[in-house]
Write an enzyme that holds these catalytic residues in place. Structure first.
Site, PDB file in Angstrom:
ATOM      1  N   GLY A   1      32.839  54.566  38.992  1.00  6.24           N
ATOM      2  CA  GLY A   1      32.889  55.514  38.001  1.00  6.24           C
ATOM      3  C   GLY A   1      33.870  56.807  38.183  1.00  6.24           C
ATOM      4  O   GLY A   1      34.555  57.274  37.392  1.00  6.24           O
TER       5      GLY A   1
ATOM      6  N   ASN B   1      33.147  39.203  36.339  1.00  3.17           N
ATOM      7  CA  ASN B   1      34.044  38.218  36.465  1.00  3.17           C
ATOM      8  C   ASN B   1      33.416  36.639  36.234  1.00  3.17           C
ATOM      9  O   ASN B   1      32.387  36.700  35.981  1.00  3.17           O
ATOM     10  CB  ASN B   1      34.620  38.413  37.856  1.00  3.17           C
ATOM     11  CG  ASN B   1      33.501  38.357  39.049  1.00  3.17           C
ATOM     12  OD1 ASN B   1      32.629  37.494  38.757  1.00  3.17           O
ATOM     13  ND2 ASN B   1      33.659  39.149  39.969  1.00  3.17           N
TER      14      ASN B   1
ATOM     15  N   ASP C   1      38.346  48.808  38.087  1.00  4.82           N
ATOM     16  CA  ASP C   1      37.994  50.223  37.805  1.00  4.82           C
ATOM     17  C   ASP C   1      39.246  50.732  36.839  1.00  4.82           C
ATOM     18  O   ASP C   1      38.954  51.240  35.825  1.00  4.82           O
ATOM     19  CB  ASP C   1      37.915  51.503  38.691  1.00  4.82           C
ATOM     20  CG  ASP C   1      36.567  50.934  39.697  1.00  4.82           C
ATOM     21  OD1 ASP C   1      35.628  50.308  39.130  1.00  4.82           O
ATOM     22  OD2 ASP C   1      36.748  51.089  41.181  1.00  4.82           O
TER      23      ASP C   1
ATOM     24  N   ALA D   1      47.605  48.438  38.522  1.00  2.00           N
ATOM     25  CA  ALA D   1      46.749  49.066  39.854  1.00  2.00           C
ATOM     26  C   ALA D   1      47.325  48.353  41.180  1.00  2.00           C
ATOM     27  O   ALA D   1      47.604  48.688  42.113  1.00  2.00           O
ATOM     28  CB  ALA D   1      45.559  49.020  39.817  1.00  2.00           C
TER      29      ALA D   1
ATOM     30  N   SER E   1      36.626  39.166  33.455  1.00  2.00           N
ATOM     31  CA  SER E   1      37.884  39.573  34.076  1.00  2.00           C
ATOM     32  C   SER E   1      38.271  38.103  35.026  1.00  2.00           C
ATOM     33  O   SER E   1      37.399  37.399  35.577  1.00  2.00           O
ATOM     34  CB  SER E   1      37.612  40.772  35.277  1.00  2.00           C
ATOM     35  OG  SER E   1      38.776  40.775  36.134  1.00  2.00           O
TER      36      SER E   1
END
Length: 310
Positions: free
Chosen positions: A42, A188, A257, A287, A225
């Site tokens: 989070g 996933n 995330d 990322a 994902s």
């Protein structure tokens, strides 16, 4: 425009990362100066939202000197925080990149026990959130002392108050969450296979498996994902595949995330499901372009989002 967003992290961390050339056992290794960054599901979502210009409150357990460092690091990133004090020291993770082979080694430390009294405090604080958040992201692992059923209880209470709950966890906690049903789930392929009992999932069958979860009332939106192949966003009426752009991968830490942060940013602005999926893939891919636990840069995320929107 949704303005009241809260992320919940019950097992946060400070990520310490460094690099070394030619990692070998029983040899004194000369590392580069360590870099310290906030971590935990989070918390990373809140960090990502801040980079995209979306305000949120990062709510997390916090204790000891590492906890103080975590608060300071988040303050430096302009993330609004709300802490739940614990006697236990906030944990650290350690990441090492071997520059001779560009191989990454990730050492995840366990959290310390959360006491029964502290669990009650966590429940009281989340129950007392006022006004009720419009979006709540529950992400990351659970520390010792917090049972998976506790997360299910939180989801139930937040939903009853009208919050859209987004969950990104795993194992028994994920099972408990799905008993209550959430607004958005991000598994996933492996997790989706376990949740549905459908073996050997691929891009084609993932669509069917995600729809099964939706039909069972476990989620309104399922975003599967697919790693380097992008993601599937599946709702009751839509099935959208967004391929991942080809980028130079330096680190996978925080990619999931970052993906959640991208989707929440579009949701907060009233965007379409297609744009949510595109921004999620863009932020997740961006990322991987950063070293250590640096998440994504706004410039890389926006550039990839524009490319995916062509």
């Amino acid at each position: 425009m949704i303005k009241n967003i809260v992320t919940i992290t019950l097992n946060p961390t400070v990520d310490k990362s460094t690099t070394v050339e030619n990692l070998k056992p029983e040899k004194k290794l000369r590392c580069t100066p360590p870099k310290y960054e906030p971590g935990g599901g989070g918390i990373n979502v809140s960090r990502g939202l801040a980079r995209l210009g979306i305000k949120s409150v990062a709510l997390f357990t916090c204790g000891g000197r590492t906890g103080e460092l975590l608060e300071q690091l988040l303050k430096e990133e302009n993330v609004t925080t709300s802490t739940i004090p614990t006697a236990a020291e906030t944990r650290e993770n350690f990441i090492v990149v071997d520059t001779s082979h560009n191989e990454q080694y990730r050492f995840g430390m366990p959290g310390e026990d959360i006491t029964a009294a502290e669990v009650k405090d966590i429940a009281k604080i989340i129950h007392g959130l006022s006004p009720t958040p419009e979006i709540v992201v529950i992400s990351g692992s659970l520390p010792p002392g917090i049972e998976p059923a506790f997360i299910g209880m939180l989801v139930r209470e937040l939903k009853e108050k009208g919050a859209k709950v987004i969950a990104d966890t795993s194992g028994e906690a994920l099972t408990e969450v799905l008993k209550e049903g959430v607004y958005l789930l991000k598994p996933n392929l492996g997790e989706l296979s376990t949740l549905t009992g459908m073996k050997d999932l691929d891009n084609e069958s993932a669509d069917e498996a995600a729809k099964q979860l939706i039909d069972e009332g476990k989620a309104e939106i399922v975003v599967v994902s697919l790693g380097p192949q992008g993601a599937y966003l599946v709702s009751k009426d839509e099935s959208i595949h967004v391929p991942a752009p080809s980028v130079k991968k330096l680190s996978t830490v925080g990619a999931g995330d970052s993906m959640v942060a991208g989707m929440v940013a579009i949701l907060a602005q009233g965007g379409s499901h297609k744009d949510m999926a595109r921004m999620g893939v863009a932020c997740g891919s961006a990322a991987t372009m950063s070293t250590g636990t640096g998440l994504f840069t706004k410039e890389n995320a926006e550039r990839l989002y524009k490319w995916l929107s062509r």
